[in-house]
Design an enzyme around this catalytic site. Structure first.
Site, mmCIF file in Angstrom:
data_model
loop_
_atom_site.group_PDB
_atom_site.id
_atom_site.type_symbol
_atom_site.label_atom_id
_atom_site.label_comp_id
_atom_site.label_asym_id
_atom_site.label_seq_id
_atom_site.Cartn_x
_atom_site.Cartn_y
_atom_site.Cartn_z
ATOM 1 N N SER A 123 65.846 -3.870 -42.512
ATOM 2 C CA SER A 123 64.534 -3.624 -42.835
ATOM 3 C C SER A 123 64.302 -2.380 -43.345
ATOM 4 O O SER A 123 64.462 -1.607 -42.366
ATOM 5 C CB SER A 123 63.731 -4.457 -42.103
ATOM 6 O OG SER A 123 62.160 -4.035 -42.541
ATOM 7 N N TYR B 150 60.540 -4.499 -33.423
ATOM 8 C CA TYR B 150 61.378 -4.916 -34.766
ATOM 9 C C TYR B 150 61.933 -3.760 -35.308
ATOM 10 O O TYR B 150 63.131 -3.762 -35.756
ATOM 11 C CB TYR B 150 60.271 -5.540 -35.783
ATOM 12 C CG TYR B 150 60.975 -6.278 -37.043
ATOM 13 C CD1 TYR B 150 61.713 -7.350 -37.060
ATOM 14 C CD2 TYR B 150 60.556 -5.181 -38.166
ATOM 15 C CE1 TYR B 150 61.919 -7.826 -38.185
ATOM 16 C CE2 TYR B 150 61.257 -5.769 -39.381
ATOM 17 C CZ TYR B 150 61.886 -7.042 -39.330
ATOM 18 O OH TYR B 150 62.262 -7.492 -40.622
HETATM 19 N N1 LIG Z 1 60.466 -11.505 -45.461
HETATM 20 C C1 LIG Z 1 60.584 -10.202 -45.277
HETATM 21 O O1 LIG Z 1 59.568 -9.501 -46.154
HETATM 22 C C2 LIG Z 1 61.647 -9.519 -44.790
HETATM 23 C C3 LIG Z 1 61.687 -8.041 -45.005
HETATM 24 C C4 LIG Z 1 62.906 -7.319 -44.579
HETATM 25 C C5 LIG Z 1 63.670 -7.877 -43.869
HETATM 26 N N2 LIG Z 1 63.561 -9.399 -43.445
HETATM 27 C C6 LIG Z 1 64.726 -10.031 -42.680
HETATM 28 O O2 LIG Z 1 65.177 -11.102 -43.443
HETATM 29 C C7 LIG Z 1 65.706 -11.989 -42.318
HETATM 30 C C8 LIG Z 1 65.070 -13.351 -42.906
HETATM 31 O O3 LIG Z 1 63.709 -13.372 -42.744
HETATM 32 P P1 LIG Z 1 62.821 -14.203 -43.504
HETATM 33 O O4 LIG Z 1 62.061 -13.457 -44.251
HETATM 34 O O5 LIG Z 1 63.516 -15.573 -44.327
HETATM 35 O O6 LIG Z 1 61.981 -14.989 -42.254
HETATM 36 P P2 LIG Z 1 61.802 -16.716 -41.670
HETATM 37 O O7 LIG Z 1 61.594 -17.347 -42.821
HETATM 38 O O8 LIG Z 1 61.067 -16.558 -40.434
HETATM 39 O O9 LIG Z 1 63.484 -16.997 -40.922
HETATM 40 C C9 LIG Z 1 64.001 -16.541 -39.933
HETATM 41 C C10 LIG Z 1 65.068 -17.391 -39.601
HETATM 42 O O10 LIG Z 1 65.792 -16.750 -38.334
HETATM 43 C C11 LIG Z 1 66.097 -18.065 -37.629
HETATM 44 N N3 LIG Z 1 66.095 -17.370 -36.336
HETATM 45 C C12 LIG Z 1 65.226 -16.911 -35.251
HETATM 46 N N4 LIG Z 1 65.855 -16.783 -34.348
HETATM 47 C C13 LIG Z 1 67.198 -17.306 -34.349
HETATM 48 C C14 LIG Z 1 68.144 -17.474 -33.392
HETATM 49 N N5 LIG Z 1 68.063 -17.015 -32.093
HETATM 50 N N6 LIG Z 1 69.173 -18.178 -33.645
HETATM 51 C C15 LIG Z 1 69.349 -18.565 -34.874
HETATM 52 N N7 LIG Z 1 68.424 -18.393 -35.887
HETATM 53 C C16 LIG Z 1 67.434 -17.738 -35.557
HETATM 54 C C17 LIG Z 1 64.984 -18.789 -37.946
HETATM 55 O O11 LIG Z 1 65.009 -20.152 -37.285
HETATM 56 P P3 LIG Z 1 63.843 -21.025 -37.080
HETATM 57 O O12 LIG Z 1 63.351 -21.611 -38.190
HETATM 58 O O13 LIG Z 1 64.472 -21.932 -35.583
HETATM 59 O O14 LIG Z 1 62.567 -20.186 -36.345
HETATM 60 C C18 LIG Z 1 64.701 -18.852 -39.322
HETATM 61 O O15 LIG Z 1 65.614 -19.663 -39.648
HETATM 62 C C19 LIG Z 1 65.411 -11.578 -41.046
HETATM 63 O O16 LIG Z 1 66.363 -10.877 -40.304
HETATM 64 C C20 LIG Z 1 64.074 -10.538 -41.201
HETATM 65 O O17 LIG Z 1 63.777 -9.630 -40.489
HETATM 66 C C21 LIG Z 1 62.651 -10.045 -44.229
#
Ligand SMILES: NC(=O)c1ccc[n+]([C@@H]2O[C@H](COP(=O)([O-])OP(=O)(O)OC[C@H]3O[C@@H](n4cnc5c(N)ncnc54)[C@H](OP(=O)(O)O)[C@@H]3O)[C@@H](O)[C@H]2O)c1
Length: 274
Positions: free
Chosen positions: A182, A199
């Site tokens: 990020s 984070y």
């Molecule tokens: N969205 C953004 O703007 C953004 C920006 C920069 C970086 N990111 C990064 O992108 C990645 C994906 O995020 P997203 O935006 O798609 O968010 P999200 O929809 O909240 O998805 C997060 C995923 O991680 C899983 N997870 C959490 N803890 C876990 C564990 N212990 N073992 C296995 N899976 C686990 C969640 O599973 P559950 O459904 O079971 O909770 C979910 O499938 C993350 O690393 C986030 O930091 C996102």
């Protein structure tokens, strides 16, 4: 949409963590569309199988299998390794996508949008991020427990999964690792974050780990990427990008040609500094 044609001689295998929803799900969808055999993983079996079912709506069921993976659970990681070893004999692509925010919001969630926008703008403008006066009335809490879980998931979880899968990646002709980091983890001298601290630290560590691993494994392409600010659960659906748009950059790095960049941080599709 027709199922992609599979050529067993050139078939490539990918693992995506945290793939039951959001960006991880979209990474799977796009990789499968490119003909990659995807092992879609999720910590919760029901949610993971439901995600696998959703891929059928895109006509993409043949090239995806579900396997449970909680990145915090060593037994779960070991079980995934055994599954891949027995079924495919090697791994070509690992996308460490699973992540949590380490915060809870009480009240107006727009507070998060303001903080992220201010922080990300400061990364590009060089301004001081947390001096911006926030307008939204919500409150962000970061408990010690949440902070620990955030670091354990976003950094140590990705590290444990990577280290367990390295022997299978070494059997690939063109191994790729993509760490979903990020821009909030970008380093700024003399600045300890007071908001989203765990984070930010977890993502800074993940980006640094990427560089270390790229040096250690010069025959791999190992990169990290900020996918941009996307509307998913982690952002309370506040980001302007769709999960599909955000998935494009990790997918691009997962499909890098041989001799492609390694050890870099990308902001979306461009090499950047962190
Ligand atoms: N969205 C953004 O703007 C953004 C920006 C920069 C970086 N990111 C990064 O992108 C990645 C994906 O995020 P997203 O935006 O798609 O968010 P999200 O929809 O909240 O998805 C997060 C995923 O991680 C899983 N997870 C959490 N803890 C876990 C564990 N212990 N073992 C296995 N899976 C686990 C969640 O599973 P559950 O459904 O079971 O909770 C979910 O499938 C993350 O690393 C986030 O930091 C996102």
């Amino acid at each position: 949409m027709a199922e992609p044609v599979v050529n067993p001689a050139t078939q490539r295998y990918a693992v995506v963590t945290g793939a039951n929803k959001g960006i991880g799900f979209e990474i799977c969808r796009q990789l499968v569309s490119e003909g990659i055999m995807v092992i879609l993983t999720a910590r919760n079996e029901k949610r993971g199988i439901a995600a696998q079912e959703r891929l059928k709506e895109f006509g993409l069921s043949a090239n995806v299998v579900f396997h449970q993976l909680d990145v915090l659970d060593p037994a779960s990681i070991a079980s995934l390794v055994e599954f891949i070893k027995a079924k495919y004999g090697r791994l070509d692509i690992l996308v460490n996508n699973a992540g949590i925010s380490g915060i809870k919001i009480v009240g107006d969630t727009l507070i998060l949008q303001e903080i992220i926008k201010g922080d990300v703008a400061s990364v590009f403008d060089g301004g001081k991020p947390e001096s911006v006066k926030l307008k939204a009335s919500g409150t962000i809490t970061e408990t010690l427990e949440d902070a620990e879980e955030c670091l354990r998931t976003n950094y140590y979880g990705a590290k444990s999964v990577t280290e367990a899968l390295i022997p299978l990646l070494q059997l690939s002709d063109s191994p790729r690792i993509v760490n979903v980091s990020s821009a909030l983890g970008n380093l700024r001298a003399n600045d300890w974050p007071t908001q989203l601290a765990a984070y930010k630290v977890s993502k800074a560590a993940l980006s640094a780990y990427t560089r270390i691993m790229a040096r250690k494994y010069p025959s791999f392409c190992i990169n990290c990427v900020c996918p941009g600010f996307a509307g998913t659960d982690i952002t309370y659906n506040l980001g302007p990008l769709s999960a599909s748009e955000a998935a494009e950059s990790p997918v691009k790095l997962a499909l890098l040609p041989d001799g492609g960049p390694s050890g870099f941080y990308f902001y979306r599709k461009e090499i950047s500094s962190f």
